[in-house]
Design a protein around this motif. Structure first.
Motif, short mmCIF file in Angstrom:
data_model
loop_
_atom_site.label_atom_id
_atom_site.label_comp_id
_atom_site.label_asym_id
_atom_site.label_seq_id
_atom_site.Cartn_x
_atom_site.Cartn_y
_atom_site.Cartn_z
N LYS A 181 -7.91 -4.90 -3.84
CA LYS A 181 -7.75 -6.19 -4.50
C LYS A 181 -6.28 -6.62 -4.51
O LYS A 181 -5.98 -7.80 -4.34
CB LYS A 181 -8.31 -6.14 -5.91
N ARG A 182 -5.37 -5.67 -4.71
CA ARG A 182 -3.94 -5.99 -4.67
C ARG A 182 -3.52 -6.47 -3.29
O ARG A 182 -2.73 -7.41 -3.15
CB ARG A 182 -3.11 -4.78 -5.10
N GLU B 298 1.88 4.83 -3.09
CA GLU B 298 1.07 5.01 -4.29
C GLU B 298 0.62 6.46 -4.30
O GLU B 298 -0.03 6.90 -3.35
CB GLU B 298 -0.18 4.13 -4.25
N PRO B 299 0.93 7.22 -5.34
CA PRO B 299 0.59 8.64 -5.30
C PRO B 299 -0.91 8.93 -5.16
O PRO B 299 -1.30 9.69 -4.32
CB PRO B 299 1.12 9.19 -6.62
N THR B 300 -1.74 8.32 -5.95
CA THR B 300 -3.20 8.49 -5.81
C THR B 300 -3.83 7.13 -6.08
O THR B 300 -4.21 6.82 -7.21
CB THR B 300 -3.75 9.52 -6.81
N PRO B 301 -3.93 6.32 -5.07
CA PRO B 301 -4.40 4.95 -5.29
C PRO B 301 -5.87 4.89 -5.68
O PRO B 301 -6.69 5.66 -5.19
CB PRO B 301 -4.17 4.28 -3.95
N ASP B 302 -6.18 3.97 -6.57
CA ASP B 302 -7.55 3.61 -6.86
C ASP B 302 -7.94 2.60 -5.79
O ASP B 302 -7.31 1.53 -5.69
CB ASP B 302 -7.66 3.00 -8.26
N LEU B 303 -8.93 2.92 -4.99
CA LEU B 303 -9.23 2.11 -3.82
C LEU B 303 -9.60 0.66 -4.14
O LEU B 303 -9.14 -0.25 -3.45
CB LEU B 303 -10.34 2.76 -3.00
N GLU B 304 -10.40 0.45 -5.15
CA GLU B 304 -10.79 -0.93 -5.50
C GLU B 304 -9.57 -1.74 -5.91
O GLU B 304 -9.37 -2.86 -5.46
CB GLU B 304 -11.84 -0.94 -6.61
N THR B 305 -8.75 -1.15 -6.77
CA THR B 305 -7.55 -1.84 -7.24
C THR B 305 -6.59 -2.09 -6.08
O THR B 305 -6.02 -3.17 -5.96
CB THR B 305 -6.86 -0.99 -8.33
N THR B 306 -6.42 -1.10 -5.22
CA THR B 306 -5.52 -1.23 -4.08
C THR B 306 -6.00 -2.34 -3.14
O THR B 306 -5.21 -3.17 -2.69
CB THR B 306 -5.42 0.10 -3.32
N LEU C 157 0.79 -1.23 0.00
CA LEU C 157 0.00 0.00 0.00
C LEU C 157 0.82 1.28 0.00
O LEU C 157 0.34 2.32 -0.44
CB LEU C 157 -0.94 0.02 1.22
N ALA C 158 2.05 1.23 0.50
CA ALA C 158 2.83 2.45 0.66
C ALA C 158 3.26 3.04 -0.67
O ALA C 158 3.50 2.31 -1.65
CB ALA C 158 4.07 2.16 1.52
#
Length: 194
Positions: free
Chosen positions: A162-163, A152-160, A149-150
């Motif tokens: 799931k990752r 990521e400039p502007t994470p997409d929440l769903e993608t994050t 999680l660390a």
């Protein structure tokens, strides 16, 4: 604290067909945990500030004996979400006696949630307030935050989310136990596992 831990351990040794589980959640938002600089040396790093306050909640359940886990992504963590997790636990470990260690989150402490746990024959054991070191899922979340999680400039929440789930599921059960500090000689339930 030692006496409190002993109280949590009561009756855990040599129980037949019993799983010991821990549950905890992590809140993912659009502002990432910062662990490294993104700019060349000598230049100020640009960190975007996002006005939206969207979140996802990743809830995990970990079996300390086997390293088996359950994961759930939700928009919030409310009573219905806590109860969904309890039902998933009962379904996954059908036929087992279940001891579930958890923190005192309001959704988990709710009367309806506690009643459902009793109906599902899940024994709840409340961890002391402000003792994340006792919750193995909290230890696992720390590694997920650092490794996935660390930065990521502007994470997409769903993608994050799931990752993060894929990262945990890709680990072997033994790796999950190691990352959660269960295999440590100083793990507070080590004597129960041996």
């Amino acid at each position: 604290m030692a006496s409190g831990k002993r109280g949590l351990k009561n009756g855990l040794k040599q129980r037949r067909r019993t799983v010991i589980l821990f549950v905890d959640s992590i809140v993912l938002n659009e502002i990432p945990p910062l662990r490294a600089a993104w700019a060349p040396i000598g230049e100020q790093a640009q960190v975007p500030i996002i006005a939206a306050h969207n979140i996802r909640v990743l809830t995990g359940v970990l079996n300390i004996q086997s390293g088996d886990c359950l994961l759930q992504i939700s928009a919030r963590y409310r009573q219905a979400d806590a109860q969904l997790i309890l039902r998933a636990i009962r379904t996954h470990w059908r036929g087992w006696q279940i001891i579930l260690f958890l923190d005192k989150h309001p959704a988990q402490r709710a009367r309806a949630t506690r009643r459902l746990a009793r109906q599902l024959h899940i024994q709840l054991r409340w961890l002391p307030t402000a003792c994340p070191e006792l919750n193995v899922m909290d230890q696992l979340w720390r590694h997920v935050t650092d490794d996935v999680l660390a930065n990521e400039p502007t994470p997409d929440l769903e993608t994050t989310a799931k990752r993060a789930v894929q990262h945990i599921l890709a680990m072997s059960p033994q790796d999950r136990r190691r990352q959660a500090s269960i295999l440590s000689d100083t793990f507070w339930l080590a004597d129960v596992l041996h």
